[in-house]
Design a protein around this motif. Structure first.
Motif, mmCIF file in Angstrom:
data_model
loop_
_atom_site.group_PDB
_atom_site.id
_atom_site.type_symbol
_atom_site.label_atom_id
_atom_site.label_comp_id
_atom_site.label_asym_id
_atom_site.label_seq_id
_atom_site.Cartn_x
_atom_site.Cartn_y
_atom_site.Cartn_z
ATOM 1 N N PHE A 146 -6.120 7.369 -17.551
ATOM 2 C CA PHE A 146 -6.163 6.839 -16.187
ATOM 3 C C PHE A 146 -7.017 7.715 -15.269
ATOM 4 C CE2 PHE A 146 -1.983 5.738 -17.962
ATOM 5 C CZ PHE A 146 -2.104 4.353 -17.966
ATOM 6 N N VAL A 147 -7.710 7.042 -14.334
ATOM 7 C CA VAL A 147 -8.502 7.713 -13.315
ATOM 8 C C VAL A 147 -7.900 7.340 -11.965
ATOM 9 C CG1 VAL A 147 -10.784 7.904 -12.238
ATOM 10 C CG2 VAL A 147 -10.590 7.633 -14.718
ATOM 11 N N TYR A 148 -7.642 8.334 -11.119
ATOM 12 C CA TYR A 148 -7.044 8.106 -9.808
ATOM 13 C C TYR A 148 -8.005 8.543 -8.708
ATOM 14 C CZ TYR A 148 -2.784 7.554 -12.504
ATOM 15 O OH TYR A 148 -1.844 7.120 -13.412
ATOM 16 N N VAL A 149 -8.023 7.773 -7.628
ATOM 17 C CA VAL A 149 -8.925 8.028 -6.508
ATOM 18 C C VAL A 149 -8.136 8.021 -5.208
ATOM 19 C CG1 VAL A 149 -10.912 7.127 -5.224
ATOM 20 C CG2 VAL A 149 -10.846 6.940 -7.718
ATOM 21 N N THR A 150 -8.359 9.034 -4.354
ATOM 22 C CA THR A 150 -7.766 9.005 -3.019
ATOM 23 C C THR A 150 -8.725 8.253 -2.100
ATOM 24 O OG1 THR A 150 -8.782 11.088 -2.353
ATOM 25 C CG2 THR A 150 -6.573 11.208 -3.317
ATOM 26 N N ASN A 151 -8.174 7.387 -1.259
ATOM 27 C CA ASN A 151 -8.958 6.573 -0.340
ATOM 28 C C ASN A 151 -8.570 6.928 1.084
ATOM 29 O OD1 ASN A 151 -10.219 4.805 -2.453
ATOM 30 N ND2 ASN A 151 -8.063 4.417 -2.864
ATOM 31 N N GLU A 153 -9.624 6.015 4.274
ATOM 32 C CA GLU A 153 -9.388 5.008 5.304
ATOM 33 C C GLU A 153 -8.247 4.048 4.976
ATOM 34 O OE1 GLU A 153 -10.728 5.076 8.369
ATOM 35 O OE2 GLU A 153 -11.729 6.907 7.718
ATOM 36 N N SER A 154 -8.060 3.713 3.716
ATOM 37 C CA SER A 154 -6.950 2.836 3.356
ATOM 38 C C SER A 154 -5.667 3.620 3.110
ATOM 39 C CB SER A 154 -7.300 1.946 2.156
ATOM 40 O OG SER A 154 -7.800 2.692 1.078
ATOM 41 N N ALA A 155 -5.745 4.947 3.203
ATOM 42 C CA ALA A 155 -4.585 5.836 3.109
ATOM 43 C C ALA A 155 -3.742 5.552 1.865
ATOM 44 C CB ALA A 155 -3.736 5.768 4.376
ATOM 45 N N ASN A 156 -4.430 5.493 0.703
ATOM 46 C CA ASN A 156 -3.693 5.245 -0.528
ATOM 47 C C ASN A 156 -4.403 5.893 -1.709
ATOM 48 O OD1 ASN A 156 -5.867 3.589 -1.078
ATOM 49 N ND2 ASN A 156 -4.729 1.683 -0.955
ATOM 50 N N VAL A 157 -3.781 5.743 -2.860
ATOM 51 C CA VAL A 157 -4.369 6.206 -4.124
ATOM 52 C C VAL A 157 -4.540 4.982 -5.000
ATOM 53 C CG1 VAL A 157 -4.025 7.650 -6.167
ATOM 54 C CG2 VAL A 157 -3.241 8.449 -3.933
ATOM 55 N N SER A 158 -5.723 4.827 -5.566
ATOM 56 C CA SER A 158 -5.954 3.671 -6.447
ATOM 57 C C SER A 158 -6.323 4.152 -7.838
ATOM 58 C CB SER A 158 -7.048 2.764 -5.871
ATOM 59 O OG SER A 158 -8.245 3.459 -5.633
#
Length: 158
Positions: A146-151, A153-158
């Motif tokens: 799995f690859v996780y990204v912090t966002n 402006e959308s204040a989340n992790v995808s």
């Protein structure tokens, strides 16, 4: 300073200081990878370093071979490799075949395959991949599944 040739130098993003240091290093025989170096990652074999450089059409992934004895960096052919216009975060897959780069301008993640002998990168089919608003950092779980990204402006992790 001459004994430190080949090491990666990360400088504060003050334009005046950056210009002065780039000029000084260039005039003294140092290869300057680019300005605006933001993030750096090393592959699991400790053979290559990957750094995000530049902004806009000058943005890219700088790749250099690491000398195992001295730590000296030697740019690989073709470096820096094209990336999105505002690369923000970088991570190398834990077993080494891929590097991931977030791009806040396009709200996406670029995935590259790493050539294990040269360190050069090529885009993975389908890349870039959609992320949230203004992706910043990227991490790969220890299994590489799995690859996780912090966002930002959308204040989340995808």
């Amino acid at each position: 300073m001459s004994g430190d040739r080949g090491r990666l130098l990360v400088v504060d993003d003050d334009p005046g200081l950056r210009e002065l240091l780039v000029r000084y290093l260039s005039d003294n025989g140092y290869a300057v990878a680019g300005v605006g170096v933001r993030e750096v990652a090393v592959d699991p074999s400790n053979s290559f370093v990957y750094a995000l450089v530049g902004v806009g059409t000058n943005a890219g992934v700088f790749v250099a071979r690491i000398d195992a004895e001295t730590g000296q960096l030697t740019p690989v052919a073709g470096s820096p490799f094209a990336s999105g216009n505002v690369p923000e975060g970088i991570a190398v897959h834990p077993t080494g075949p891929y590097v991931y780069v977030t791009d806040s301008n396009s709200d996406s993640v670029f995935a590259y395959a790493i050539d294990s002998s040269s360190g050069a990168v090529t885009p993975v089919a389908g890349s870039p991949f959609a992320a949230g608003d203004y992706p910043k950092s990227v991490a790969v779980d220890p299994t590489g599944k799995f690859v996780y990204v912090t966002n930002k402006e959308s204040a989340n992790v995808s």
